[in-house]
Scaffold this motif. Structure first.
Motif, PDB file in Angstrom:
ATOM      1  N   GLN A 297       0.838  -1.205   0.000  1.00  8.66           N
ATOM      2  CA  GLN A 297       0.000   0.000   0.000  1.00  8.66           C
ATOM      3  C   GLN A 297       0.870   1.251   0.000  1.00  8.66           C
ATOM      4  N   HIS A 298       1.942   1.253   0.784  1.00  9.06           N
ATOM      5  CA  HIS A 298       2.870   2.387   0.806  1.00  9.06           C
ATOM      6  C   HIS A 298       3.523   2.569  -0.560  1.00  9.06           C
ATOM      7  N   LEU A 299       3.873   1.460  -1.196  1.00 11.31           N
ATOM      8  CA  LEU A 299       4.503   1.537  -2.510  1.00 11.31           C
ATOM      9  C   LEU A 299       3.528   2.097  -3.540  1.00 11.31           C
ATOM     10  N   ARG A 300       2.286   1.644  -3.495  1.00 11.99           N
ATOM     11  CA  ARG A 300       1.277   2.161  -4.436  1.00 11.99           C
ATOM     12  C   ARG A 300       1.043   3.649  -4.211  1.00 11.99           C
ATOM     13  N   GLN A 301       1.005   4.062  -2.949  1.00 13.32           N
ATOM     14  CA  GLN A 301       0.799   5.475  -2.641  1.00 13.32           C
ATOM     15  C   GLN A 301       1.973   6.319  -3.132  1.00 13.32           C
ATOM     16  N   LEU A 302       3.190   5.788  -2.979  1.00 14.21           N
ATOM     17  CA  LEU A 302       4.375   6.497  -3.459  1.00 14.21           C
ATOM     18  C   LEU A 302       4.311   6.692  -4.967  1.00 14.21           C
ATOM     19  N   LEU A 303       3.964   5.645  -5.705  1.00 12.36           N
ATOM     20  CA  LEU A 303       3.877   5.738  -7.161  1.00 12.36           C
ATOM     21  C   LEU A 303       2.819   6.759  -7.574  1.00 12.36           C
ATOM     22  N   GLU A 304       1.722   6.798  -6.839  1.00  9.25           N
ATOM     23  CA  GLU A 304       0.685   7.793  -7.133  1.00  9.25           C
ATOM     24  C   GLU A 304       1.185   9.203  -6.867  1.00  9.25           C
ATOM     25  N   ASN A 305       1.921   9.372  -5.774  1.00 14.56           N
ATOM     26  CA  ASN A 305       2.460  10.698  -5.442  1.00 14.56           C
ATOM     27  C   ASN A 305       3.482  11.159  -6.478  1.00 14.56           C
ATOM     28  N   ILE A 306       4.274  10.209  -7.001  1.00 15.13           N
ATOM     29  CA  ILE A 306       5.242  10.559  -8.048  1.00 15.13           C
ATOM     30  C   ILE A 306       4.511  11.035  -9.298  1.00 15.13           C
ATOM     31  N   ASP A 307       3.474  10.316  -9.684  1.00 10.81           N
ATOM     32  CA  ASP A 307       2.709  10.703 -10.874  1.00 10.81           C
ATOM     33  C   ASP A 307       2.086  12.085 -10.730  1.00 10.81           C
TER      34      ASP A 307
END
Length: 356
Positions: free
Chosen positions: A327-337
């Protein structure tokens, strides 16, 4: 007389709330400006390239902790046998004080690239080769299996066999013969030091001194004297790729981070790396909350004070379950986008007059 305690952070350590006034920037030539867009200083988000999160997943942290515990127990019993290359300096460091980067030696890279080349192209071409051979045999006037065998006999040794041999040889060396490929490079490439606030580019020319006596030169300047640039250029297919580099405002010191984070067709990734570097070097803020730094957080005064005030769990990452980590990894990828780099003002312009 009471001895004065030496401050932990040096005078040149970077603080986003204490940037000194500086002289006007040096004008860059058109060649140095070509294909480069200056990124703004300040207001970084809590983002980082996702590889930084992936490389220290909680499962890996627990494995490393178990290895350290086992090592300490064996040392206490006097039964510890050092692992191969345990005491070899590979010139890289990444902790609460400094981020020092080095590459594998060219000899080591050769075997790694040979493995990637052999395996990659074998997996790609094998099904293509088989399907093509089956199709050509079906169209042949000769009996099917005779034609198929003839195609294999004529083409296999010059097309597929070299790839298989490369894959097999590199696999053997990498897995079973570490003495043939594990070799440190001549030294580090660059370093960002949070404690001193200095950025260092290691100079292997050094006016000929390195060739004469092995002396590595150091081009060093405070972090706040560097500007970040998004360097963009087309690949062979015409797609635009992007990479982060930082360039000193007054001297010819340039660090290209393409070896740290691969060239990417997303401009967001170099921008995320720039935000990470600002957060890492900023001693007015705690270290970025990444798995890699968890074991060091109590050693950095600003970070330790922050964690004490906020009640951060010192085992936040190492005790994390896999689903929460994902979940943290998915949130990070979303924040990068969704990064907002180009909507920000360049806060360094309050302290520097840019001439270009």
């Amino acid at each position: 007389m009471t001895a004065q305690k030496t401050p932990y952070y040096a005078d040149a350590a970077y603080r986003s709330d204490g940037i000194p006034k500086q002289q006007a920037s040096t004008e860059r030539s058109w060649l140095k400006r070509f294909g480069k867009k200056r990124l703004p200083w300040g207001e970084p988000q809590n983002v980082t390239p996702d590889d930084f999160l992936r490389e220290r997943a909680p499962e890996r942290l627990r494995f490393q902790a178990d290895m350290r515990k086992e090592r300490e127990e064996k040392l206490a019993l006097g039964t510890y046998i050092p692992a191969p290359y345990e005491h070899v300096d590979f010139h890289d460091r990444h902790d609460h004080e400094r981020f020092r980067f080095s590459l594998w030696s060219s000899h080591s890279q050769f075997w790694s690239y040979l493995y990637i080349f052999g395996k990659g192209w074998s997996l790609i071409f094998t099904p293509i080769y088989i399907l093509a051979a089956l199709a050509l045999a079906a169209k042949s006037r000769e009996p099917y299996f005779k034609a198929l065998w003839g195609l294999f006999d004529e083409t296999f040794y010059v097309t597929m066999l070299p790839l298989y041999l490369a894959w097999a040889a590199a696999s053997l060396v990498l897995r079973k013969l570490p003495k043939l490929w594990i070799k440190p490079s001549r030294g580090p490439i660059w370093e960002l030091n949070r404690r001193t606030g200095l950025v260092t580019l290691f100079d292997y020319d050094n006016n000929g001194e390195y060739k004469k006596n092995g002396t590595i030169g150091e081009l060093t300047a405070p972090f706040y004297e560097f500007d970040a640039y998004l360097e963009s250029g087309p690949d062979r297919q015409g797609s635009m790729n992007h990479v982060l580099c930082i360039a000193h405002r007054y001297r010819d010191i340039v660090i290209n981070f393409s070896s740290l984070v691969n060239v990417d067709n997303r401009w967001q990734m170099p921008c995320a790396l720039w935000d990470f570097l600002q957060n890492y070097m900023d001693t007015s803020r705690p270290l970025p909350d990444l798995p890699r730094y968890e074991e060091f957080r109590h050693l950095d005064p600003t970070t330790a004070a922050h964690d004490l005030k906020t009640g951060r769990n010192p085992r936040f990452w190492i005790d994390m379950d896999d689903e929460t980590y994902k979940q943290h990894l998915r949130q990070l990828l979303e924040n990068i986008d969704n990064i907002d780099t180009f909507k920000r003002q360049n806060l360094m312009a309050r302290h520097v007059r840019y001439v270009d």
